[in-house]
Write a protein that holds these residues in place. Structure first.
Motif, PDB file in Angstrom:
ATOM      1  N   TRP A 170      31.711  48.019  60.744  1.00 51.07           N
ATOM      2  CA  TRP A 170      30.546  47.532  60.029  1.00 51.07           C
ATOM      3  C   TRP A 170      30.754  46.087  59.578  1.00 51.07           C
ATOM      4  O   TRP A 170      29.839  45.268  59.603  1.00 51.07           O
ATOM      5  CB  TRP A 170      30.253  48.442  58.842  1.00 51.07           C
ATOM      6  CG  TRP A 170      28.831  48.359  58.396  1.00 51.07           C
ATOM      7  CD1 TRP A 170      27.840  47.659  59.022  1.00 51.07           C
ATOM      8  CD2 TRP A 170      28.240  48.988  57.274  1.00 51.07           C
ATOM      9  NE1 TRP A 170      26.656  47.813  58.347  1.00 51.07           N
ATOM     10  CE2 TRP A 170      26.876  48.624  57.260  1.00 51.07           C
ATOM     11  CE3 TRP A 170      28.718  49.816  56.270  1.00 51.07           C
ATOM     12  CZ2 TRP A 170      25.998  49.062  56.289  1.00 51.07           C
ATOM     13  CZ3 TRP A 170      27.838  50.256  55.291  1.00 51.07           C
ATOM     14  CH2 TRP A 170      26.479  49.888  55.301  1.00 51.07           C
ATOM     15  N   LYS A 200      28.272  45.714  52.167  1.00 49.24           N
ATOM     16  CA  LYS A 200      28.543  46.765  53.151  1.00 49.24           C
ATOM     17  C   LYS A 200      29.642  47.697  52.651  1.00 49.24           C
ATOM     18  O   LYS A 200      29.523  48.920  52.718  1.00 49.24           O
ATOM     19  CB  LYS A 200      28.975  46.141  54.473  1.00 49.24           C
ATOM     20  CG  LYS A 200      27.844  45.501  55.261  1.00 49.24           C
ATOM     21  CD  LYS A 200      28.407  44.831  56.495  1.00 49.24           C
ATOM     22  CE  LYS A 200      27.318  44.217  57.339  1.00 49.24           C
ATOM     23  NZ  LYS A 200      27.883  43.469  58.470  1.00 49.24           N
ATOM     24  N   TRP A 208      25.350  48.235  61.343  1.00 53.77           N
ATOM     25  CA  TRP A 208      25.541  49.662  61.054  1.00 53.77           C
ATOM     26  C   TRP A 208      25.476  50.478  62.334  1.00 53.77           C
ATOM     27  O   TRP A 208      26.058  51.544  62.434  1.00 53.77           O
ATOM     28  CB  TRP A 208      24.523  50.150  60.024  1.00 53.77           C
ATOM     29  CG  TRP A 208      23.091  50.082  60.480  1.00 53.77           C
ATOM     30  CD1 TRP A 208      22.231  49.050  60.312  1.00 53.77           C
ATOM     31  CD2 TRP A 208      22.379  51.086  61.197  1.00 53.77           C
ATOM     32  NE1 TRP A 208      21.024  49.326  60.885  1.00 53.77           N
ATOM     33  CE2 TRP A 208      21.079  50.588  61.438  1.00 53.77           C
ATOM     34  CE3 TRP A 208      22.694  52.363  61.669  1.00 53.77           C
ATOM     35  CZ2 TRP A 208      20.117  51.307  62.120  1.00 53.77           C
ATOM     36  CZ3 TRP A 208      21.730  53.082  62.349  1.00 53.77           C
ATOM     37  CH2 TRP A 208      20.448  52.560  62.574  1.00 53.77           C
ATOM     38  N   ALA A 227      28.902  50.475  63.762  1.00 57.98           N
ATOM     39  CA  ALA A 227      29.748  51.329  62.940  1.00 57.98           C
ATOM     40  C   ALA A 227      29.488  52.795  63.268  1.00 57.98           C
ATOM     41  O   ALA A 227      30.419  53.587  63.426  1.00 57.98           O
ATOM     42  CB  ALA A 227      29.471  51.062  61.466  1.00 57.98           C
TER      43      ALA A 227
END
Lengths: 409, 315, 647
Positions: free
Chosen positions: C430, C24, C435, C438
């Protein structure tokens, strides 16, 4: 109550078949676009794992057909995941079948509209659930009366009816308790009473006793036997317990991976397993308690034999015959309507007990005669799949269900 | 289903009175309970305003037999609340021309209640001890010279001009910008906080520059001197963004809800006549703020010793 | 292992996260490497680039003016909002009149009766005492005002919440739509709800009631949906097998089966409504909250306490009674006859009170506590406030905290280039979530910039971070202690209960007395408010660690310290993460209210907007608070809470 005599009679021979439920080619497939599976011969030929990989679907019930006759106890038996619970839910469309036909008293269940279906559930088929499915906020009495309340019956009347049923299942004095205050066995009696209260044509049982302790389970089984004897109501009984199936069932449908692998009387299942799976399954069943002398007998070798010795009915189990033979010290006669059908001697009875007397199917017993009964280690390797749950109970001294109404002659 | 919806809607309509409902004409739900005549007064957060309300409340309750509710509403929203009838009167307003235009002139939902009798003035102040030490600080042109002395952690690199409650009438941020001063306006959040801070500074004889106003009882505790800003001319504060002049001297006003002014009976008449001097107000304020008397006790004490003054207010 | 002291570090045990986390971070780094130079070349500088802001205050101001000008003429107001407002006023008025008509004796008797029937004798006594104390403090009328407002708001919240919950419980599509909205509403500070309703309804009781409903209905809706969805599948199947219609199923099975959740929802709704009814005094709710608000404005701690105590008592009593009602469900229920007797008794007391002229609380019975309390506070400020030898006074602490923690933190955050703040937010969200989380977090943070309140938001953020850090250090320490000592926990539990039921507003009073005015007291109030939840979750998490794991550690001869570090803390990680999340959300709520005691930043702007009638400024700040809340929640929300989807 009038039909109580039919209990002990193999239904096939006793009266003409009048199916309550008639199931034909039933499919239940879970998953995306489930409807295409039963219609596609290529897909139906696949094993469950392959089907899952190909389509993402799981076929819980695969092309199942059977009739449930009036007044019989029809047991569907199988291990977990065999599709038996799905099958029983399809009968009243608690789960919507994917394909096939279901008829109750000749009426197409799948064609019923909503209100007709409700009518079916309200009056014709009531179900008893594994985990009871009671309403925790209602008293025992109100739980039992619930089915009647749903039908729109007045409060006083339904309570009166419910009180009768509560008494019938032996819960007097507990009417005003809540389910949370009852033991497991008592709760299932409430579940049973709730189903009985609506006076249904068929009782459906979905593994009703598997959540109970062994001793209580036996009580409840006897309760069901008693009710059936008294009322002769048609029952469809789902279980994973072979002993229970043998004890309660007039006929047993044995399921595996969604298919019915064998359908027959307990004796047929035990005596002539249709395939290795069934054989492995019933391997540890004490045959003498299931096999009847009708199967074990041989023709009388002489008039002498046919004329003397203790008399047995053809439906008597081998266990009973052993007792009679042992007491008399000689072979016993199998009598029906004053006619001698054949005789059973100690040797024949012993070979049943030893498992060497199988009347049908490939013989496996000859090489391991007595050892197979005693020593599990000697069982053939392929017998393993079926060895699941049944053996745990096999040492329990149970009476063969079918013999309970019989007296040795 | 539709029928039921209609029935519910109908019931609602019946409940709320048929047809249009003007929510700008609703009294407070807590008013007029139990048959008592109720007056709802807006009380602002500064002590002077509390003094007005305390005395008015005391007299309304004990002389005229009203029940008085007080609600703390900030100045601008108070106009809105007054217009809607949720409060009946504001006893001390420091001048909100925009609101006055809207509610008194255009909508006519608020009526003027006359002078309070006190003249208010807002300005920038430094403590007198500091002014004596640096006499030229009292002219705004020299303020930048002292910015360094008036710096605090909250003001960053600039001098600190302390403002009080965010609700007060203030042009200070525009003034600092338009006069191009090296200062930052720091809001203390409430007048109480501001007073606490001023007292702390005074105790340590530190210099400070603060937004302040007269009449105010604190002058008796901490003498302060006003900093002269460019003189006030009529209309120089018309555009809030372009203000570059001092605050005016404002005769403080009372305002009444128009409806209440007409039908308020004795209470309305009393509130219209209510007028007192700066000294009177300061006396009560001091009792509340410094002697920590409850407003009611303070009002009682003042009322007991100034009968001649308030007798004239009674209808 | 021995170096691990702060459990917060356990949030990312390297072993588990290495791969995924590294991946990530790598992705993020690549994205940043491309985007950041682009962004910097376009808009440099540390603060949010002004080219990227949208000035919404103009349109908002116009809208606000339009509403004020058209409130008495436009059909939307005449035929819709007017009726809503009227209905609220009429019902509050009716309840208030009823409460006054019953009189203090009657209200006390009825309250005690209800508590007795649903919760037992002890709570009945507690209820009676609570009401009497309200009278004793001279707060009877404000208490009744708050109660009237509460009753209306709670009834409306329950109706609205139950209907929404019903929709979400029965329809999957509604559930998908409503759930994220309700989840988010749950984490937003109460303060953010005030402005929109004021914009429409103006200052006053209707606005206060509606803000309360908006704030208090979501828990009811969530729990209703949860209860309906969580019903025992087999019971529903059994009920269906008996041929019930959908309506019968709902009324006789699903709703009764969900009654525990429904009661829990009622409990939470009441608590949130009370807390909001107090905060709503800022927009003219009147009652007890208004007394606290007035007292705060003059830093009159005694008066604030006199009004605060009834709030706390009301909160504790309502919480206990509804809580006990939930627990006693399923027990044998009282027959209607006992209810009838009790009702007759209560009516008799009420009538007796009426004829004895005891409608209004007799003034002679009022106890003046403001004076003594203020003297005590004066003594305290004189002695503890500053200049205490060696340890320094509380004001000195506050000063040091401001200078050495808050200032560097704020300046540091504001010194960071804007894009790096976004990057940090993205990375944190994240790492701990997906995601999606995030993206939500980054968008929320960017929205703050676009609204043009970047710097004040970072100021608020610095206060939140400081308060969260203090809360977690103290909270984890106390939580660990409570998990290890039964006696300590027993002693702690009632304290936590009381602290948890107090409305946020009440916390502002004592901190002002101790720390003066500014950012430090706002932080202190936030710490005190968030601490109980953090302690409780930590303790529960540690205590729920699988006993078998502990036993095996013990059997290997681990010391209790080793057990804690090596078994309990790692296994309790989800609970600890949840504690962090809750801590952040609660801290934010109070830091915002800190605007009333000089906390500055966003909270101040909301207060300013309300005070100056400049709703545009307030609304922008309110929106920024919403975004900040959203961002903080997502950054600290463990993935476990949104299980089905994501990495």
């Amino acid at each position: 109550m009038s039909t109580s005599t039919s209990t002990g009679t193999p239904p096939g021979t006793a009266r003409p078949p009048a199916p309550v439920f008639s199931v034909d080619g039933l499919w239940k497939v879970f998953g995306p676009k489930a409807g295409r599976v039963p219609a596609d011969p290529e897909l139906t030929a696949l094993s469950p794992a392959e089907l899952r990989a190909r389509t993402g679907c799981t076929a819980a019930v695969r092309d199942v057909s059977f009739d449930v006759r009036k007044g019989e106890v029809f047991v569907v038996m199988g291990l977990s995941g065999s599709g038996k619970s799905t099958l029983v839910r399809c009968l009243t469309r608690l789960i919507e079948p994917t394909a096939g036909t279901i008829a109750i008293d000749g009426e197409d269940v799948r064609a019923m509209d909503k209100s007709r279906l409700r009518e079916l559930r309200r009056h014709r088929a009531a179900m008893v659930f594994q985990h009871f499915g009671l309403l925790p906020h209602r008293t025992v009495l109100d739980n039992v009366a619930y089915g009647l309340e749903v039908q729109g019956m007045g409060r006083a009347e339904r309570r009166e009816r419910a009180a009768e049923v509560v008494a019938k299942v032996g819960l007097e004095g507990l009417e005003h308790r809540r389910p949370g205050q009852l033991s497991g066995g008592q709760r299932q009696r409430v579940g049973l009473a709730r189903a009985l209260a609506v006076d249904p044509e068929v009782l459906l049982f979905d593994e009703p006793f598997s959540a109970l302790d062994p001793l209580i389970r036996r009580d409840m089984q006897e309760e069901v036997v008693r009710l059936h004897r008294e009322e002769g109501r048609t029952m469809v009984f789902i279980t994973h317990d072979l002993q229970e199936a043998l004890k309660l069932g007039d006929r047993i449908a044995l399921m595996r991976d969604g298919r019915v692998v064998q359908l027959g009387t307990p004796e047929e299942i035990v005596g002539s397993p249709a395939d290795d799976y069934v054989r492995a399954f019933v391997r540890d069943v004490p045959r003498e308690q299931v096999v009847t002398v009708r199967t074990a007998m041989r023709p009388a070798s002489s008039a002498d034999e046919a004329g003397a010795g203790p008399a047995l009915r053809p439906e008597a189990t081998v266990t009973e015959a052993i007792e009679a033979v042992a007491r008399a010290g000689s072979a016993a006669r199998v009598m029906s309507d004053g006619r001698c059908l054949g005789v059973v001697d100690a040797e024949a009875l012993l070979s049943v007990v030893a498992g060497t007397a199988d009347t049908a199917g490939p013989v496996e017993g000859s090489r391991a005669a007595g050892a197979a009964r005693v020593d599990d280690g000697a069982s053939p390797p392929r017998a393993k799949p079926g060895a699941g749950e049944a053996p745990a109970e096999r040492r329990e001294p149970t009476n063969p269900a079918l013999a309970t109404t019989e007296e040795p002659v | 289903m539709r029928l039921r919806t209609t029935a519910v809607a109908g019931a609602l309509l019946l409940l709320t009175g048929c047809g249009a409902a003007d929510m700008t004409e609703q009294a407070s739900p807590f008013a007029n309970a139990q048959g008592a005549r109720t007056v709802t007064l807006s009380v602002q957060s500064w002590v002077g305003a509390q003094a007005n309300v305390a005395v008015a409340q005391y007299l309304l309750e004990h002389e005229l037999g009203y029940r008085v509710d007080t609600v703390q509403v900030d100045e601008v929203p108070a106009w809105d609340a007054l217009s809607q009838g949720r409060v009946d009167a504001i006893l001390e307003d420091w001048g909100h021309p925009e609101q006055e235009q809207r509610y008194v002139e255009d909508k006519k939902t608020i009526a003027s209640g006359g002078d309070l009798g006190v003249t208010g003035h807002i300005g920038w102040f430094v403590p007198t001890y500091f002014a004596e030490e640096h006499p030229d600080v009292t002219d705004w042109k020299n303020l930048d010279k002292y910015a360094g002395l008036l710096r605090t952690p909250e003001s960053g690199g600039k001098g600190q001009l302390m403002d009080g409650s965010p609700s007060y009438v203030t042009n200070d941020e525009a003034l600092v910008k338009n006069l191009d001063l090296d200062y930052k306006v720091v809001f203390a959040g409430s007048e109480a906080a501001q007073i606490t801070q001023i007292k702390q500074f005074a105790k340590e004889k530190k210099p400070f520059l603060t937004y302040w106003y007269t009449p105010q009882w604190l002058f008796e505790k901490v003498p302060m001197t006003e900093v002269k800003l460019p003189p006030y001319k009529d209309g120089c504060d018309a555009d809030p963004a372009k203000v570059d002049c001092a605050y005016p001297h404002t005769p403080l006003q009372k305002y009444l809800n128009a409806d209440f002014a007409k039908r308020g009976g004795e209470a309305a008449a009393f509130l219209k006549k209510f007028t007192w001097t700066t000294e009177d107000q300061n006396q009560v304020s001091l009792m509340i703020a410094e002697q920590k008397m409850s407003p009611e006790e303070a009002a009682k004490e003042w009322v007991d010793s100034h009968e001649s003054v308030w007798k004239a207010w009674l209808p | 292992m021995a170096t691990i002291t702060a459990p917060a570090q356990k949030a990312a045990p390297p072993g588990i996260l290495t791969n995924r986390a590294a991946r990530k971070l790598l992705t993020l780094a690549v994205a940043a490497a491309i985007l950041v130079p682009l962004a910097v070349s376009q808009w440099g500088g540390t603060t949010w680039p002004s080219a990227l802001t949208v000035d919404v205050s103009g349109p908002l101001g116009t809208a606000s003016d339009w509403i004020i000008d058209n409130r008495d003429s436009h059909p939307l107001f005449l035929y819709f909002f007017g009726h809503v407002s009227n209905a609220v006023v009429i019902s509050v008025h009716a309840v208030y009149l009823a409460l006054l008509a019953v009189g203090w004796a009657g209200v006390t008797a009825v309250g005690a009766l209800v508590a007795w029937r649903v919760a037992g004798v002890r709570l009945a006594l507690g209820t009676a005492v609570a009401f009497l104390v309200c009278g004793l403090l001279g707060m009877w009328v404000p208490t009744m005002q708050t109660l009237a407002l509460m009753v209306v708001a709670v009834v409306a919240s329950v109706v609205v919440g139950a209907l929404l919950g019903l929709a979400a419980g029965l329809s999957d599509r509604m559930d998908r739509v409503l759930r994220p909205v309700l989840d988010t509403m749950q984490v937003l500070p109460a303060f953010a709800y005030l402005l929109p309703v004021v914009l429409v309804f103006g200052i006053g009781v209707p606005a206060a009631v509606l803000a309360t409903v908006v704030y208090a209905a979501p828990p009811m809706a969530r729990l209703t949906a949860l209860g309906l969805r969580g019903a025992d599948k087999e019971v529903l199947e059994a009920v269906e097998s008996l041929g019930t219609t959908a309506r019968q199923r709902l009324l006789t099975a699903r709703v009764p089966l969900a009654r525990k959740d429904l009661l829990l929802g009622l409990n939470q709704t009441i608590m949130m409504a009370l807390s909001m009814a107090v905060i709503a005094s800022v927009i003219g709710a009147g009652g007890l909250g208004d007394r606290v608000y007035q007292a705060l404005a003059s830093v009159d701690v005694g008066a604030a306490l006199a009004a605060g105590i009834p709030i706390v008592l009301l909160a504790v009593v309502l919480d206990r009674v509804t809580g006990a009602a939930g627990e006693r469900l399923g027990d044998a229920q009282a027959s209607p006859a006992t209810w009838a007797y009790a009702l007759v008794a209560a009516v008799a007391v009420a009538l007796a009170g009426r004829f004895a002229g005891l409608l209004e609380w007799p003034e002679a019975w009022e106890a003046e506590i403001a004076g003594p309390v203020n003297r005590a506070v004066d003594w305290m400020t004189a002695h503890l406030y500053s200049g205490v030898p060696v340890i320094g006074g509380t004001a000195d602490w506050a000063g040091h905290f401001t200078t050495w923690v808050l200032d560097p933190l704020r300046d540091g955050l504001q010194w960071l280039p804007w894009w790096s703040v976004l990057l940090v937010v993205a990375a944190l969200a994240w790492l701990i979530g997906t995601w999606r989380t995030a993206l939500t977090a980054v968008l929320a943070m960017a929205a703050i910039g676009v609204l043009g309140v970047w710097n004040p938001s970072l100021d608020t953020l610095s206060q939140v971070l400081a308060a969260v850090a203090v809360t977690l250090v103290i909270g984890f320490a106390v939580g660990v202690a409570a998990a290890r000592s039964d006696r300590f926990e027993r002693w702690l539990r009632p304290v936590l209960d009381v602290f948890q039921t107090m409305p946020q507003f009440v916390y502002l009073i004592p901190v002002v007395a101790l720390f003066g005015v500014g950012r430090a007291p706002a932080v202190a109030a936030a710490v005190v408010y968030a601490l109980p939840a953090v302690v409780r979750i930590t303790t529960q998490g540690l205590r729920q660690v699988d006993p078998a794991a502990l036993e095996s550690a013990r059997s290997l001869g681990a010391t209790s310290g080793q057990q804690l570090r090596q078994v309990q803390l790692p296994l309790a990680r989800p609970a600890l993460l949840l504690a962090v999340n809750q801590g952040v959300v609660l801290v934010l709520a109070v830091v915002i209210i800190g605007g009333l005691v000089g906390g500055g930043a966003l909270g101040y702007q909301v207060v300013f907007g309300l005070a100056q009638g400049d709703l545009a400024a307030g609304l922008v700040a309110g929106a920024a608070i919403v975004c900040l809340g959203l961002m903080l929640d997502r950054v600290t929300q463990p993935t476990e809470r949104r299980t089905t989807k994501g990495a």
